[in-house]
Design a protein around this motif. Structure first.
Motif, mmCIF file in Angstrom:
data_model
loop_
_atom_site.group_PDB
_atom_site.id
_atom_site.type_symbol
_atom_site.label_atom_id
_atom_site.label_comp_id
_atom_site.label_asym_id
_atom_site.label_seq_id
_atom_site.Cartn_x
_atom_site.Cartn_y
_atom_site.Cartn_z
ATOM 1 N N UNK B 35 0.902 -1.192 0.328
ATOM 2 C CA UNK B 35 0.123 0.032 0.170
ATOM 3 C C UNK B 35 0.889 1.250 -0.110
ATOM 4 N N UNK B 37 0.814 5.139 1.135
ATOM 5 C CA UNK B 37 -0.132 6.235 2.043
ATOM 6 C C UNK B 37 0.521 7.504 1.950
ATOM 7 N N UNK B 43 -4.239 4.586 3.013
ATOM 8 C CA UNK B 43 -3.380 3.613 2.297
ATOM 9 C C UNK B 43 -4.282 3.404 0.962
ATOM 10 N N UNK B 44 -3.548 3.355 0.144
ATOM 11 C CA UNK B 44 -4.069 2.977 -1.237
ATOM 12 C C UNK B 44 -3.236 1.721 -1.900
ATOM 13 N N UNK B 45 -4.295 0.696 -2.242
ATOM 14 C CA UNK B 45 -3.826 -0.653 -2.528
ATOM 15 C C UNK B 45 -2.930 -0.463 -3.692
ATOM 16 N N UNK B 90 3.421 0.669 2.832
ATOM 17 C CA UNK B 90 3.118 -0.254 4.014
ATOM 18 C C UNK B 90 3.076 -1.601 3.113
#
Lengths: 111, 113
Positions: B35, B37, B43-45, B90
């Motif tokens: 992810x 962020x 968070x963005x996948x 992440x």
């Protein structure tokens, strides 16, 4: 793109009070999860609620899910200064392996 | 039982350079997700790896690529870095048993100047 929106964006309370955060999402989900993040560090998993569940408890945490309104709430009872953090909801959908996060609620608990 | 570990903790790169971030999943986990962020955002996948294959990908350009090794650890590579790639990256691990319950590492803070 982000799936959910947390409300409020920021919340400030006194120690001992309850904190309620809300999350709304747009599409049908499989599960909804709540995470906590301290100061830009890794996320800590708090609780997972499945789409066929309506309420779940874990210690001082209570999560509700209303799939008809596409919304969830996280209640933290008897808050402590250590609960100060950002709280995120995340959803996943059937057949999808990605989790969609909202922008988070920044909770400040004053001692 | 070690949790999810990531390295390095912090990284500073220049525009146009390439970067590799590393992740070791929690013991017993075989699936790794990455992810991005950005500051003040959720968070963005980016993508997910399972059995050394990319199983699903989010809305990120091909400059973002990854790899999973037989021991389930994973790398995230970003080529031709842009200023906008500055973020906390992440890594999260999970298993079929825990399925959607993902355990996150502490993250790698990437700064692109």
């Amino acid at each position: 793109s982000q799936q959910g929106e947390e409300d409020p964006q920021a919340l400030s309370i006194q120690e001992g009070e309850n904190a309620t955060m809300n999350c709304s999402y747009k599409t049908s989900i499989n599960n909804l999860q709540w995470y906590r993040q301290n100061s830009g560090r890794g996320l800590v998993h708090l609780i997972l609620i499945r789409s066929n569940e309506r309420e779940k408890h874990s210690g001082r945490l209570r999560v509700t899910l209303d799939t008809s309104k596409k919304s969830s709430s996280l209640l933290i009872t008897a808050s402590r200064a250590a609960d100060t953090a950002s709280y995120f909801c995340a959803t996943d959908a059937w057949g999808n392996n990605d989790m969609r996060f909202g922008a988070g609620t920044r909770l400040t608990v004053k001692p | 039982d070690a949790g999810v570990t990531q390295s390095p903790t912090h990284l500073i790169k220049t525009r146009g350079q390439q970067v590799t971030l590393r992740c070791s999943p929690k013991s017993g986990h075989d699936t790794v997700s990455w992810y991005q962020q950005a500051l003040g955002q959720g968070p963005q996948f980016i993508f997910q790896y399972y059995e050394e294959e990319e199983r699903q990908r989010g809305n990120f350009p091909d400059r973002f690529s990854g790899h999973q090794f037989p021991n389930y650890s994973s790398e995230l590579n970003v080529n031709a870095l842009l200023l906008g790639d500055s973020a906390l990256y992440l890594c999260a691990s999970s298993s079929l048993r825990t399925e959607y319950e993902q355990y996150f590492g502490p993250g790698t803070r990437l700064t692109v100047t």
